[in-house]
Structures are given as C-alpha cells and as structure tokens.
Motif scaffolding. Structure first.
Motif: not given
Length: 216
Positions: A163-187
C-alpha cells in the motif's frame, strides 16, 4: 570518491538494542506462524503466478531471484512440501548453487491485485525425478530440474509495504521508456553500448527473439 560510512555511535549491534526501538510484537504476529500449509496458504499458492526466492551460500552471501509462470506453477506435494520448476534463465545458477551449499530458503508469494503476501521458509533440495519433472511441462517443454522445499514456517504478511508503494495502482505506473533497455544498461556498465541507435535496436530485438525462443 570516498564511500559512505556509518557513524559507529549510532550502530545497532545487538538484538536488545534493536528491540528497544520498537513496541512489543503483536500477539497475532506470533500466533500466525505455522509449520504446515493450511487451506488458505495452499489456495494463495495456487493463485500466485510469481514469487521471490532468497538463498545464501555458506559464506553468507545472499541472493534473491524472481520466479514466474502461470498461476499455480508451484506444486503443492503435501502440507509440508512444495516444488518449484526451474525454467530456462541466464544459467548463472546462483539460486541452485546456493541451495547445494546451504539449503535454507525464504519464499515470498505474490498475487497481482493482492496487497498481502505469503511467506514460506524452509529447506530446499534439487531433483530431476522424472514423474515430477514431466508434470511441470509447459508447451511440451519440461524443466531440467525442480526445487523441492520442505516447509518449516508459513505465514501471511500484511499489506503495508504494497500500500505504501501503490504497486498495483495504475496511476503510479512508470513509463519503462524513461530508462534504457536491459541490454543497453548492461552494456553501458560493462563493455560499452553502441552509439548507433539502429545497431542498439537490433540488439534489443535479438533479446526479444531470445525471450520467445527460450521462455520454456
């Protein structure tokens, strides 16, 4: 750059000092711990498509690994025994190697939409027993092995963290595109990612193709 250092004057060094910071444990929090999987715990496990498993090697080095599959993927063999299929991964085998060295494990079962979770602690073994392995096949592909856990402790965990994290709340979902892809992060953090966007996109596409090819 100098690393962060704690002031030893404020270190908590023993259990008495730790418990002195908190109120006494609520009686229900103690009573809820069981050593078998009751009907509600079993129902929770059958509904769960995701869990985290915590392990340690003999030197105390800890690891937590996510495991996911269609709901009910963890088999309830009896009221004190669970079996988790080991699906294809990155072949680091951290969890499995740790279990060979130290069988103590902790599980956290999660159900999408549920704020409460189920915690299970016990001792794990690895097996390739044919009948069990074949019963865990998905899309005609059986796991190489299963993690079988003898349950020592079972209890429900309250909803505060979710409940503190609002994990299932759609209003608190973050845009994955705001960070690089998994492979780019690793590289970026290892050999260096290509500067050419098309080349990077091709590498990302290769990972997606690998997901489809090796998911089971």
């Amino acid at each position: 750059m100098k690393g962060f250092e704690l002031d030893p004057a404020f270190a908590i060094a023993d259990e008495q000092a730790l418990r002195g910071l908190f109120e006494a444990t609520h009686a229900l929090a103690i009573q809820k711990c069981r050593d078998t999987l009751g009907p509600h715990a079993q129902d929770f496990i059958r509904r769960s498509p995701f869990l985290c498993i915590g392990t340690q090697n003999m030197d105390g080095k800890a690891d937590v690994s996510p495991r996911g599959d269609p709901a009910g993927f963890v088999r309830i063999l009896d009221e004190r025994t669970l079996a988790i299929p080991d699906r294809p991964g990155n072949n680091r085998l951290d969890t499995l190697v740790n279990i060979l060295a130290n069988p103590s494990v902790g599980l956290l079962f999660i159900i999408p939409g549920f704020d409460d979770t189920l915690r299970v602690n016990g001792r794990a073994r690895l097996t390739t027993e044919p009948a069990l392995i074949e019963s865990m096949a998905v899309n005609g592909r059986a796991p190489k092995l299963a993690i079988v856990i003898e349950v020592d402790e079972v209890f429900m965990h309250c909803a505060k963290a979710f409940r503190r994290s609002h994990l299932w709340d759609p209003d608190h979902r973050q845009d994955r595109s705001e960070m690089p892809s998994l492979v780019k992060i690793i590289l970026d953090e290892t050999t260096g990612a290509p500067s050419d966007e098309r080349e990077m996109r091709d590498i990302d596409d290769q990972l997606e193709a690998d997901y489809k090819r090796t998911l089971y």
